[in-house]
Design a protein around this motif. Structure first.
Motif, PDB file in Angstrom:
ATOM      1  N   ILE A  67      35.338  41.919  40.403  1.00 36.88           N
ATOM      2  CA  ILE A  67      35.935  40.783  41.348  1.00 36.88           C
ATOM      3  C   ILE A  67      37.723  41.077  41.654  1.00 36.88           C
ATOM      4  N   VAL A  68      37.601  40.609  43.196  1.00 38.20           N
ATOM      5  CA  VAL A  68      38.465  40.474  43.847  1.00 38.20           C
ATOM      6  C   VAL A  68      39.633  40.235  44.031  1.00 38.20           C
ATOM      7  N   SER A  69      39.188  38.363  44.095  1.00 38.81           N
ATOM      8  CA  SER A  69      40.468  37.344  44.077  1.00 38.81           C
ATOM      9  C   SER A  69      39.420  36.445  43.398  1.00 38.81           C
ATOM     10  N   VAL A  70      40.684  35.296  41.944  1.00 40.97           N
ATOM     11  CA  VAL A  70      40.304  34.330  41.558  1.00 40.97           C
ATOM     12  C   VAL A  70      41.329  33.220  41.894  1.00 40.97           C
ATOM     13  N   MET A  71      40.872  32.242  42.314  1.00 41.36           N
ATOM     14  CA  MET A  71      42.231  31.397  42.412  1.00 41.36           C
ATOM     15  C   MET A  71      41.437  30.241  41.771  1.00 41.36           C
ATOM     16  N   VAL A  72      42.603  29.559  41.171  1.00 41.60           N
ATOM     17  CA  VAL A  72      42.888  28.570  39.969  1.00 41.60           C
ATOM     18  C   VAL A  72      44.058  27.750  41.059  1.00 41.60           C
ATOM     19  N   PRO A  73      43.940  26.843  40.033  1.00 39.31           N
ATOM     20  CA  PRO A  73      44.935  25.968  40.564  1.00 39.31           C
ATOM     21  C   PRO A  73      46.770  26.053  39.693  1.00 39.31           C
ATOM     22  N   ASP A  74      47.509  26.411  39.641  1.00 41.01           N
ATOM     23  CA  ASP A  74      48.804  26.156  38.750  1.00 41.01           C
ATOM     24  C   ASP A  74      49.052  24.410  38.183  1.00 41.01           C
ATOM     25  N   LYS A  75      50.013  24.523  37.786  1.00 35.68           N
ATOM     26  CA  LYS A  75      50.372  22.671  37.010  1.00 35.68           C
ATOM     27  C   LYS A  75      51.072  21.719  38.361  1.00 35.68           C
ATOM     28  N   ASP A  76      51.129  22.562  39.183  1.00 37.46           N
ATOM     29  CA  ASP A  76      51.968  21.954  40.479  1.00 37.46           C
ATOM     30  C   ASP A  76      50.492  21.567  41.308  1.00 37.46           C
ATOM     31  N   GLY A  77      49.058  22.201  40.987  1.00 35.23           N
ATOM     32  CA  GLY A  77      48.263  21.560  41.925  1.00 35.23           C
ATOM     33  C   GLY A  77      47.776  23.043  42.751  1.00 35.23           C
ATOM     34  N   ASN A  78      49.054  23.759  43.086  1.00 41.27           N
ATOM     35  CA  ASN A  78      49.141  24.627  44.183  1.00 41.27           C
ATOM     36  C   ASN A  78      47.973  26.218  43.456  1.00 41.27           C
ATOM     37  N   MET A  79      47.190  26.588  44.687  1.00 42.61           N
ATOM     38  CA  MET A  79      46.205  27.738  44.333  1.00 42.61           C
ATOM     39  C   MET A  79      47.365  28.686  43.668  1.00 42.61           C
ATOM     40  N   LYS A  80      46.974  29.415  42.980  1.00 50.63           N
ATOM     41  CA  LYS A  80      46.954  31.166  42.871  1.00 50.63           C
ATOM     42  C   LYS A  80      46.338  32.123  42.853  1.00 50.63           C
ATOM     43  N   ASP A  81      46.555  33.407  43.332  1.00 50.89           N
ATOM     44  CA  ASP A  81      45.592  34.204  43.176  1.00 50.89           C
ATOM     45  C   ASP A  81      45.677  34.726  41.562  1.00 50.89           C
ATOM     46  N   VAL A  82      44.760  34.379  40.653  1.00 49.47           N
ATOM     47  CA  VAL A  82      45.596  35.353  39.396  1.00 49.47           C
ATOM     48  C   VAL A  82      45.064  36.933  38.612  1.00 49.47           C
ATOM     49  N   VAL A  83      44.510  37.647  39.620  1.00 50.87           N
ATOM     50  CA  VAL A  83      43.876  39.187  39.472  1.00 50.87           C
ATOM     51  C   VAL A  83      44.706  39.924  40.323  1.00 50.87           C
ATOM     52  N   LEU A  84      44.591  41.295  40.856  1.00 49.39           N
ATOM     53  CA  LEU A  84      45.176  41.885  41.313  1.00 49.39           C
ATOM     54  C   LEU A  84      43.864  42.569  41.944  1.00 49.39           C
ATOM     55  N   GLY A  85      43.851  43.453  43.134  1.00 44.13           N
ATOM     56  CA  GLY A  85      42.838  44.316  43.657  1.00 44.13           C
ATOM     57  C   GLY A  85      43.181  44.752  44.860  1.00 44.13           C
ATOM     58  N   PHE A  86      42.339  44.533  46.064  1.00 42.56           N
ATOM     59  CA  PHE A  86      42.584  45.598  46.990  1.00 42.56           C
ATOM     60  C   PHE A  86      42.312  44.285  48.556  1.00 42.56           C
ATOM     61  N   ASP A  87      41.888  44.572  49.245  1.00 41.68           N
ATOM     62  CA  ASP A  87      41.988  43.381  50.991  1.00 41.68           C
ATOM     63  C   ASP A  87      40.649  44.412  51.061  1.00 41.68           C
ATOM     64  N   SER A  88      40.184  45.528  50.764  1.00 41.82           N
ATOM     65  CA  SER A  88      38.818  46.518  51.593  1.00 41.82           C
ATOM     66  C   SER A  88      38.469  47.306  51.158  1.00 41.82           C
ATOM     67  N   ILE A  89      36.988  47.411  51.655  1.00 42.39           N
ATOM     68  CA  ILE A  89      36.156  48.455  50.148  1.00 42.39           C
ATOM     69  C   ILE A  89      37.020  49.702  50.442  1.00 42.39           C
ATOM     70  N   GLN A  90      37.632  50.495  51.893  1.00 42.48           N
ATOM     71  CA  GLN A  90      38.106  51.182  52.264  1.00 42.48           C
ATOM     72  C   GLN A  90      39.351  51.516  50.843  1.00 42.48           C
ATOM     73  N   ASP A  91      39.931  50.754  50.732  1.00 47.22           N
ATOM     74  CA  ASP A  91      40.797  50.572  49.253  1.00 47.22           C
ATOM     75  C   ASP A  91      40.715  50.609  48.129  1.00 47.22           C
ATOM     76  N   TYR A  92      39.584  50.488  48.309  1.00 43.13           N
ATOM     77  CA  TYR A  92      38.525  50.398  46.697  1.00 43.13           C
ATOM     78  C   TYR A  92      37.804  52.078  46.758  1.00 43.13           C
ATOM     79  N   VAL A  93      37.401  52.120  47.411  1.00 46.72           N
ATOM     80  CA  VAL A  93      37.193  53.915  47.658  1.00 46.72           C
ATOM     81  C   VAL A  93      38.049  55.024  47.683  1.00 46.72           C
ATOM     82  N   ASN A  94      39.253  54.632  48.640  1.00 45.86           N
ATOM     83  CA  ASN A  94      39.859  55.948  48.217  1.00 45.86           C
ATOM     84  C   ASN A  94      41.175  55.980  47.738  1.00 45.86           C
ATOM     85  N   ILE A  95      41.228  54.792  46.511  1.00 46.95           N
ATOM     86  CA  ILE A  95      42.209  55.124  45.488  1.00 46.95           C
ATOM     87  C   ILE A  95      42.138  54.420  44.542  1.00 46.95           C
TER      88      ILE A  95
END
Length: 379
Positions: A67-95
């Motif tokens: 799971i790379v990202s999870v976008m859910v609404p906060d109490k004000d209706g703003n969407m938040k990404d609530v998991v850590l991760g990387f922007d690319s496969i290369q980062d997942y492979v190299n780190i």
């Protein structure tokens, strides 16, 4: 004519000014799908996007079933990404990391990297203080699953681990199914079959940050665990074989308690041994997925995560070994305790503790496990 005109305008918006190049299409969480379209170990990787009518978005890659990202609404209706991760496969492979991964063949630790099954001793590669952690150095978090996205809410990932892979016996055929519900719940179903007696214990290793801000530590988030007991660990993070009561200890989260309220009390040996919380709780739910296993809440965003599972235990890990050396999504440096992991599981080292819930799988049987991460908002 109006429809043709609007189509031309929409097409034009896909191109940058003065250049005949398409503008990158990003997910709601800001991920570029092209950064996940490559090959790892001669198998194609990609980014798969699940959405529901509530506007929730879950992005998953078949590299490690993460799971790379999870976008859910906060109490004000703003969407938040609530998991850590990387922007690319290369980062997942190299780190090296477990961010968001489908962990297997055995989640958590196996003592001294050995276990015995039907009189046969198996030796596994050791990758954590003399023990085998999360299936070994080349566990499922580093394999490429075959992906089949059934629709915008369901993704199936399959993988066959060969007999002897990372020292485990049996050709193990696995399936992980991610289902995004209209109720903002991510349902994860694990299945496996084997041609030889083996052990199986799968989980998801998402690092949750309910503030949607990885610069914020987990100290103020409220944690509730539906467990009267836990399995203590020694200084190598290995379970001792005991099952102790949480009552009158810093392990008691039966009522909502701030994660950071007692986390640095190293006078309590278990917090010293775990470098914070890195322990398995014995759940009172006894495999009943309709009963709440754990809850994590942020008062800042109002985001609430409820966890339900068929598993007997849950490992709570508070990001103690994040150390500011890893840059994640959007270039944000992940500092210590920027997240909380809630890993549903058999107890650690179960194969070497015969009185604990068994992780043995035999030919003709089917391993089945299910966990739900359900998001809501306190306003």
């Amino acid at each position: 004519m109006r429809k043709v005109f609007l189509t031309l305008i929409s097409t034009a918006l896909l191109y940058s000014c003065g250049e005949n190049k398409p503008v990158e299409q990003l997910t709601l969480s800001g991920l570029n799908k092209k950064n996940f379209e490559t090959e790892v170990k001669e198998k194609k990787t990609d980014l798969y996007v699940l959405t529901n009518d509530s506007g929730m978005e879950v992005c998953i890659t078949n590299f490690g079933g993460r799971i790379v990202s999870v976008m859910v609404p906060d109490k004000d209706g703003n969407m938040k990404d609530v998991v850590l991760g990387f922007d690319s496969i290369q980062d997942y492979v190299n780190i090296p990391s477990d961010f968001g991964a489908a962990i297997g063949r055995y989640a958590n630790r196996i003592g001294q990297g050995t276990f015995e099954l039907d009189g046969v001793k198996y030796d596994l590669p050791k990758n954590n203080f003399g023990h085998t952690l999360h299936g070994g150095p080349n566990g499922f978090q580093y394999v490429v699953f075959d992906a089949n996205q059934l629709d915008d809410k369901v993704l199936e990932l399959t993988y066959t681990a060969k007999d002897g892979e990372e020292g485990f016996p049996g050709n193990l055929t696995c399936k992980v199914t991610y289902i995004l519900g209209q109720d903002n719940a991510i349902r994860m179903k694990y299945e496996a079959e084997t041609d030889k007696p083996t052990i199986v214990n799968m989980t998801n290793h998402s690092y949750f940050n309910l503030d949607g801000d990885a610069n914020v530590k987990n100290s103020d988030w409220l944690l509730t665990i539906n467990g009267d007991e836990y399995t203590p660990v020694d200084s190598t993070f290995m379970t001792t074989g005991e099952i102790l009561k949480v009552e009158n200890t810093d392990m008691d989260f039966r009522t909502p308690t701030a994660v950071g309220a007692r986390i640095d009390n190293y006078a309590f040996e278990q917090l010293k041994n775990g470098n914070g919380y890195d322990h398995n709780w014995v759940l009172n739910t006894k495999g009943d997925i309709t009963k709440l296993a754990a809850k994590l809440e942020s008062s800042k965003t109002g985001i609430v995560l409820d966890v339900y599972t068929t598993e007997p235990g849950i490992q709570v890990y508070t990001g103690n070994f994040l150390d500011g050396t890893v840059k994640g999504k959007k270039g944000i440096v992940y500092q210590q305790r920027a997240a909380v992991c809630l890993e549903t599981q058999k107890y650690p080292d179960t194969p070497n503790k015969k009185d604990w819930p068994s992780a043995t799988l035999r030919p003709g049987e089917k391993y089945q496990s299910e966990t739900i991460f359900k998001f809501s908002v306190n306003k």
